[in-house]
Design a protein around this motif. Sequence first.
Motif, mmCIF file in Angstrom:
data_model
loop_
_atom_site.group_PDB
_atom_site.id
_atom_site.type_symbol
_atom_site.label_atom_id
_atom_site.label_comp_id
_atom_site.label_asym_id
_atom_site.label_seq_id
_atom_site.Cartn_x
_atom_site.Cartn_y
_atom_site.Cartn_z
ATOM 1 N N ALA A 2 0.838 -1.205 0.000
ATOM 2 C CA ALA A 2 0.000 0.000 0.000
ATOM 3 C C ALA A 2 0.869 1.249 0.000
ATOM 4 O O ALA A 2 1.918 1.293 0.636
ATOM 5 N N CYS A 3 0.409 2.228 -0.733
ATOM 6 C CA CYS A 3 1.126 3.495 -0.845
ATOM 7 C C CYS A 3 0.685 4.367 0.332
ATOM 8 O O CYS A 3 -0.484 4.331 0.719
ATOM 9 N N TRP A 4 1.587 5.150 0.854
ATOM 10 C CA TRP A 4 1.216 5.994 1.988
ATOM 11 C C TRP A 4 0.146 6.979 1.538
ATOM 12 O O TRP A 4 0.339 7.719 0.580
ATOM 13 N N GLN A 5 -0.990 6.932 2.189
ATOM 14 C CA GLN A 5 -2.153 7.775 1.853
ATOM 15 C C GLN A 5 -2.545 7.626 0.380
ATOM 16 O O GLN A 5 -2.926 8.588 -0.273
ATOM 17 N N GLY A 6 -2.387 6.423 -0.131
ATOM 18 C CA GLY A 6 -2.715 6.220 -1.543
ATOM 19 C C GLY A 6 -3.168 4.797 -1.801
ATOM 20 O O GLY A 6 -3.439 4.045 -0.860
ATOM 21 N N PRO A 7 -3.239 4.420 -3.082
ATOM 22 C CA PRO A 7 -3.718 3.072 -3.407
ATOM 23 C C PRO A 7 -2.633 2.023 -3.173
ATOM 24 O O PRO A 7 -1.480 2.366 -2.877
ATOM 25 N N LYS A 8 -3.041 0.756 -3.320
ATOM 26 C CA LYS A 8 -2.032 -0.309 -3.279
ATOM 27 C C LYS A 8 -1.234 -0.187 -4.570
ATOM 28 O O LYS A 8 -1.815 0.105 -5.628
ATOM 29 N N ARG A 9 0.047 -0.403 -4.485
ATOM 30 C CA ARG A 9 0.872 -0.257 -5.687
ATOM 31 C C ARG A 9 0.470 -1.285 -6.746
ATOM 32 O O ARG A 9 0.141 -2.428 -6.395
ATOM 33 N N SER A 10 0.506 -0.873 -7.999
ATOM 34 C CA SER A 10 0.227 -1.814 -9.088
ATOM 35 C C SER A 10 1.026 -1.396 -10.325
ATOM 36 O O SER A 10 1.448 -0.251 -10.440
ATOM 37 N N THR A 11 1.243 -2.368 -11.203
ATOM 38 C CA THR A 11 2.089 -2.118 -12.374
ATOM 39 C C THR A 11 1.447 -2.670 -13.643
ATOM 40 O O THR A 11 0.941 -3.792 -13.643
ATOM 41 N N LEU A 12 1.502 -1.867 -14.683
ATOM 42 C CA LEU A 12 1.032 -2.294 -16.013
ATOM 43 C C LEU A 12 2.270 -2.527 -16.870
ATOM 44 O O LEU A 12 3.121 -1.647 -16.978
ATOM 45 N N VAL A 13 2.376 -3.706 -17.451
ATOM 46 C CA VAL A 13 3.542 -3.993 -18.296
ATOM 47 C C VAL A 13 3.081 -4.125 -19.743
ATOM 48 O O VAL A 13 2.246 -4.975 -20.053
ATOM 49 N N SER A 14 3.605 -3.254 -20.616
ATOM 50 C CA SER A 14 3.265 -3.346 -22.038
ATOM 51 C C SER A 14 4.347 -4.141 -22.752
ATOM 52 O O SER A 14 5.537 -3.897 -22.549
ATOM 53 N N LEU A 15 3.908 -5.107 -23.544
ATOM 54 C CA LEU A 15 4.869 -5.938 -24.262
ATOM 55 C C LEU A 15 5.035 -5.428 -25.687
ATOM 56 O O LEU A 15 4.036 -5.198 -26.377
ATOM 57 N N VAL A 16 6.285 -5.224 -26.088
ATOM 58 C CA VAL A 16 6.536 -4.755 -27.455
ATOM 59 C C VAL A 16 7.544 -5.669 -28.136
ATOM 60 O O VAL A 16 8.358 -6.314 -27.481
ATOM 61 N N CYS A 17 7.436 -5.711 -29.457
ATOM 62 C CA CYS A 17 8.333 -6.574 -30.230
ATOM 63 C C CYS A 17 9.743 -5.999 -30.221
ATOM 64 O O CYS A 17 9.944 -4.820 -30.478
ATOM 65 N N GLY A 18 10.711 -6.823 -29.882
ATOM 66 C CA GLY A 18 12.111 -6.393 -29.882
ATOM 67 C C GLY A 18 12.989 -7.617 -30.056
ATOM 68 O O GLY A 18 12.519 -8.750 -29.906
#
Length: 418
Positions: free
Chosen positions: A363-379
């Motif tokens: 949980a973030c201090w005075q904020g939401p629970k941390r979350s991450t979006l991972v975008s997959l790109v061709c490489g």
Amino acid sequence: MELHFQLVLAFLLLSPCFIQTRRIRGVSMSYRRLYRERKSFLCMDGSRLIPFVQVNDDYCDCTDGSDEPGTAACPNGRFYCMNLGFRPHYIPSSRVNDGICDCCDGSDEFSSRMQCPDKCRMLGQKERRELEETMKAVNKGLLLKKQLIEEGALVWQEKQEQLKQLQKMAEDLKIKLEDHRRRKLKAEAEKEHLQKAVMPDPNSVEGQGERPGQAPHGGRPRVDQGSVFHSREKEGKAEIQEQHDPANTSPHENPVIREAQSAVDSAVAELQKVEEAHDSVQMEISELQEKLENDYGPEREFVFLLSRCVQMTVSEYMYTLCPFSQVTQKNSAGLEVMLGKWSGWLGPPDSPYRQMKYDEGEACWQGPKRSTLVSLVCGTETDLRSVKEPSKCLYSMELQTPAACSLNTQRSSIHNEL
Ligand code: MAN
């Protein structure tokens, strides 16, 4: 000579060919058939029929702006940039002759002070070169993807074997568990039997009314079964005493009972060890099963990621992404924070494997629970390309990998160019 030149110029300017060119300025090839200089012009929305001279005369006659594609007269008009050598496109008519070059062929500034050189060929060449590079990279990526699919097949096989081994271990441990439960029960029964042999029956008349620790009518004192605390000196004495008069010895001072108790203790300890081992194997099984139930793409092209973690340092933080598991962030003092656990694919319905979601992080201090979006790109490499925190405690990562390359990537690049 000069007069002759002026006459030629006047002729050219007044010739129908020039008028037509001027009138149909800002119109795409497919709409040109609607702009015929010898006929009246019908507004595209069919609202009005006007003489052709009123087309591009810098006065808005049609409500849809179709009579003024080449001037800024209609607020809703649009000007077509032909942009030969690059991509044709429309701009709002308001940008015509506004002193800014919008079309790469410069056609939108036909009567402004602005000199707009034709850059379309150069832009087209640049884009084609970039496209070739992209296509080379995508083709290389597609080849590498094949290798990754093979690598993934091995990882998959390993995981399946690991699961079988764990299941076998769990079965063996279950048998062991039953065996140890029996051993414990046997040890307890033996101890009880021995205790009964050296202790009077508590239900007998003799044992009634007794208080804990109190000797029933001059009999041997009763001691709490759990307490087997003696001083060595006392123990020694008790053994000697028992040798002479076993009836005078307390059950806990009795070496036979003590031995039975220690047999119970070790049976309990052994059972506990086996129970712990069984639980941890069961936990590993369910974790592995959960992993194997994940969606790894139509060709299981993302399975290989199970055995890889990728890292990137951005300012004072080091970010680690372990695909299908979790995302963490470590600060320069070594403090690690969880930025999310694997939650699932989140790409659009037509390409679900374009985005991964990791949520339920710290949980973030005075904020939401941390979350991450991972975008997959061709490489051509499997690596993090970028890590950002667009808003507090919400992170976004770009993961490049050949596994994200597809023929669609190639097609969309080609499509862009047309
Ligand atoms: C830590 C890090 C940052 C985050 C703040 C929020 O410093 O996790 O990414 O923005 O906490 O307080």
